[in-house]
Structure formats: structure tokens, C-alpha cells
Design an enzyme around this catalytic site. Sequence first.
Site, PDB file in Angstrom:
ATOM      1  N   ARG A  56       0.808  -1.226   0.000  1.00 27.43           N
ATOM      2  CA  ARG A  56       0.000   0.000   0.000  1.00 27.43           C
ATOM      3  C   ARG A  56       0.837   1.270   0.000  1.00 27.43           C
ATOM      4  O   ARG A  56       0.459   2.244  -0.640  1.00 27.43           O
ATOM      5  CB  ARG A  56      -1.032  -0.010   1.119  1.00 27.43           C
ATOM      6  CG  ARG A  56      -0.517   0.107   2.491  1.00 27.43           C
ATOM      7  CD  ARG A  56      -1.545  -0.409   3.453  1.00 27.43           C
ATOM      8  NE  ARG A  56      -1.781  -1.820   3.272  1.00 27.43           N
ATOM      9  CZ  ARG A  56      -2.939  -2.371   2.941  1.00 27.43           C
ATOM     10  NH1 ARG A  56      -3.988  -1.630   2.742  1.00 27.43           N
ATOM     11  NH2 ARG A  56      -3.043  -3.672   2.812  1.00 27.43           N
ATOM     12  N   THR A  57       1.959   1.292   0.672  1.00 21.51           N
ATOM     13  CA  THR A  57       2.739   2.530   0.680  1.00 21.51           C
ATOM     14  C   THR A  57       3.245   2.837  -0.725  1.00 21.51           C
ATOM     15  O   THR A  57       3.150   3.958  -1.217  1.00 21.51           O
ATOM     16  CB  THR A  57       3.924   2.435   1.664  1.00 21.51           C
ATOM     17  OG1 THR A  57       3.421   2.128   2.961  1.00 21.51           O
ATOM     18  CG2 THR A  57       4.689   3.732   1.729  1.00 21.51           C
ATOM     19  N   LYS A  85      23.766  -6.751  -6.024  1.00 26.37           N
ATOM     20  CA  LYS A  85      25.155  -6.820  -6.491  1.00 26.37           C
ATOM     21  C   LYS A  85      26.107  -6.235  -5.469  1.00 26.37           C
ATOM     22  O   LYS A  85      27.309  -6.126  -5.718  1.00 26.37           O
ATOM     23  CB  LYS A  85      25.289  -6.052  -7.811  1.00 26.37           C
ATOM     24  CG  LYS A  85      24.439  -6.607  -8.931  1.00 26.37           C
ATOM     25  CD  LYS A  85      24.515  -5.695 -10.149  1.00 26.37           C
ATOM     26  CE  LYS A  85      23.499  -6.099 -11.209  1.00 26.37           C
ATOM     27  NZ  LYS A  85      23.328  -5.069 -12.228  1.00 26.37           N
ATOM     28  N   ARG A 106      12.110   3.086   0.702  1.00 20.62           N
ATOM     29  CA  ARG A 106      11.886   2.196   1.856  1.00 20.62           C
ATOM     30  C   ARG A 106      13.049   1.221   1.932  1.00 20.62           C
ATOM     31  O   ARG A 106      13.497   0.688   0.911  1.00 20.62           O
ATOM     32  CB  ARG A 106      10.577   1.422   1.719  1.00 20.62           C
ATOM     33  CG  ARG A 106      10.469   0.318   2.756  1.00 20.62           C
ATOM     34  CD  ARG A 106       9.132  -0.317   2.800  1.00 20.62           C
ATOM     35  NE  ARG A 106       8.156   0.583   3.395  1.00 20.62           N
ATOM     36  CZ  ARG A 106       6.925   0.212   3.757  1.00 20.62           C
ATOM     37  NH1 ARG A 106       6.544  -1.030   3.579  1.00 20.62           N
ATOM     38  NH2 ARG A 106       6.081   1.065   4.285  1.00 20.62           N
ATOM     39  N   HIS A 134       8.217   6.122   9.806  1.00 23.91           N
ATOM     40  CA  HIS A 134       7.396   5.993   8.599  1.00 23.91           C
ATOM     41  C   HIS A 134       6.572   7.280   8.516  1.00 23.91           C
ATOM     42  O   HIS A 134       5.369   7.285   8.778  1.00 23.91           O
ATOM     43  CB  HIS A 134       6.511   4.751   8.717  1.00 23.91           C
ATOM     44  CG  HIS A 134       5.798   4.372   7.459  1.00 23.91           C
ATOM     45  ND1 HIS A 134       5.857   5.128   6.301  1.00 23.91           N
ATOM     46  CD2 HIS A 134       4.990   3.315   7.173  1.00 23.91           C
ATOM     47  CE1 HIS A 134       5.124   4.529   5.379  1.00 23.91           C
ATOM     48  NE2 HIS A 134       4.586   3.440   5.879  1.00 23.91           N
TER      49      HIS A 134
END
Lengths: 309, 140
Positions: A56-57, A85, A106, A134
Amino acid sequence: MADLLGRNLLEPGDFSAEELAGLFDLADVIADAPADFDRRAVGKILATLFFEPSTRTRLSFEAAMLRLGGQVIGFSEAGSSSAMKGESIADTVRTVACYSDIIAMRHPKEGSARIGAIHSNVPLINAGDGGHHHPTQTLTDMLTIRRKMGRLDNLTIGLAGDLKFGRTVHSLINAMKIYPNIKFVLMSPEELKVPDFVKYDIQSGNGSTFVETTDMQGAMKELDILYMTRVQRERFFNEEDYIRLKDRYILDNDKMSYAKEDMIVLHPLPRVNEIAVEVDSDPRAVYFEQAKNGMFVRMALILSLLGIE
Amino acid sequence: MVVVNSIENGIVIDHIRVGNGLKVLEKLGIDTTKNTVALIMNASSGKHERKDIIKIENSEWIDLTALGLLDHTATVNIIQNHVITKKIKLSLPERVVDVIKCKNPRCVTSVEPSIPHIFHLVDPKTEEYRCEYCDEIIKV
């Protein structure tokens, strides 16, 4: 909103009460007539760097940018990024900043957004850094509180569930402490109590106070807002601890019967079982409306950080 | 009684909390192959007190920020021609870089290469520091 032009948002405390009020005013205008804003960000690119899965974010950010007429690039898990990597956060952000006008990031590690912001020459929004902060969820929560309660001061806010790893909890406290006369009622099992830095945060607020309790039912009657959280499986190193703690705080109609008539229930979602489905039809349950507000406030944030009128 | 001569030029770190001297010597990275160094442990100080002392000959610089963090009750004496020319009282530093590491396994400093480990003093009474990145509180 020129004040926010070019700024980063790493934690809610990055913005003053006046800046937040301006942001929420704009979000209210957008919510009333979203179509009026559908060309505002034409030609702008949002990069969504999601080193950790999110539904959802990420979708809320993408929907916000698309509804503003802008475009979106990015990845939705570390496996499809150069992090696999061995590239550092600093190098990834430095590179992506060359391609985009604004970044939402995020990452599972706490403090990762600060590293990103140091190395980005475009505004960077923390879309969640591990169990730390958040802030756009907090803007969502605050906009919902303001629209529903008509104020952000003189509130008793109960927070229940995982208060240790729950970054939305840490961010909401960090943001609300600046308003006068906020009382936090912290309801959690002993093992999931708020970290010390959050308690320091409350003490450094505008007269804000807190009490800790394990008795959710006993605390219900004094709450103006109940903020429920999920016990997050992904934050535990040990599955046994998760299973032991996940069902300790469940909100159902019986517990709701102890609450005020005008209390509201918020939840950052996704929900697992901490709010019984029977509560959804209670008019005090506003968590789905909250999700919609999240998109509007992200639209307001993107416009403000880009300096678009 | 052990007798350690005074130094002609250099630095004396005095009043180190007893038992803390070896740690201070190690953490400050004092080069014992380059300088003549004396570590005196459990020396008498006043009537009943004990302390550790470090004497470093021909040294002009030590990291006072790191020393303040390791033992802010210590004092630093600068010696020139057998005379104390400067006495420095230490305090807990407001900001420390690359002296302590964050103990939070979820902190970004555990994975991101080449970033400084930065801490800010929260409260001198409790001697607690906050990680710049993850806000973890560490008691020194």
C-alpha cells in the site's frame, strides 16, 4: 508551500506545526477536488526505491504521482535492484537522483533514509526505514485525525500492539508531541514496549505525557483515538516470539463498547487479526478512509517538496 | 613502592578511573612503539582513593573527544621542560565520530560501508548517547 521546496522528509519532526498545517490544508483542498490537480506534476518523475516489499505505501505513492500527472520509475524489492550486487545505499540513491525529481525510499535498516538523503540532490521521502520511522504514514494518520476530530491538540491517544518495532507508532508520537496537551497511553506486552528514544521524544514535547499499561480494556474509556498496530512477523529474529505475542491485543466489539461515542480507531494497515472484522462496520472505525487520506497527503507532499503551486 | 619518573615533555592523563587505564590506552590508539609510555595502575590518590595514570613522553596530541567519552573524570596535563603548562578538564563530548559503534543490529551502520558512526549526547547525567541514524540509545 514554498517553505518545503527541496526539503527531505525523514521523520515527522522535520516539519514544524505551521508547515504541517499548510500541508494538511493543501491535502484537504486536493481531497475535495482531486481532478483539479491532475496536471500539476506533468513532466516530473518520482523514483520509488523499495528495498523491502510493500503494497500500500508504494501503490499510494505511485497513485499520488500519477493523479498529479507525473510519472513513476523504481523497483519494489531489493532482489530486483543493484543492492543484490552489493551496491551501497549511498551509490544507489546518488545514481537514481540523476534520473528523477523526487525519491520515495523504503529500506529495512533503521536510519537508511538519512544515508539516502545525505547523498541525494533531489528531495527524498522516507517511506519506512525498518522499525524506525514511517513519516508519510504519520501524515496520513494526522490528516485523518484532523479531518475527523477537528484538532490536533488536547487529545488522549492510545497506541496498542507492537510498540517496539512499530515504526508508525514511533513516527506518530514524534509528530504529535509538538501539540499542546497530548497524552499517550501505551498498551503493549512487556516484550514490545516502546524503545527508550521514544520516551525521550515524548518528554521533549509540548507538555506531552505518557502512561504504559498492559490493560487495554481498562484504558479504552479515556481514549479519543485508538491506534492499533499489527505485530510484524518480519521484525522478529525468532518465530517463536512472534507466535507467542501476535494475539495479545485484539480489538473487537466487546472492547469497543467501553470506548467513547466519538473515539476513532486508526490502523496503518495491513491488518491481520488485531482488529476483528466485526469492528469494520462501527462508524468509529476509520482505517479505510485513512488509507484514502494517505494518497491525498502524499499528493500534497510531492507538490510541496517540488515547489509546485 | 613503584617509582615512575616524571617526564620532561609530553602528556600525562591523570585521575583515570581505577581499572580503566588499559582500556583508555588501547582505545586512544597510543603508539607504544613510537613513544615511551607508562601505565600506572591502582595508584594512590588522596587518602583513600585510587586511580590509574598514563604518561606519554614526547607526545603533543591525544584525541580529547574520545578520551572524554572513555573517562570524562580524567584530567590531561601538558608537560614542557618538566613543568605543567596546561591542565585540561574533560567533559562528555556533545558529538562523537567513529569512537563507539551502534549496537542495534537493525541499524544501517551494520550494512552500509564507509559511513561514520556518529553519536550525540542525550543526557550528561545518565551518560547516554543517541545514534545519529537509528536513534538507539547507548550508555557509555
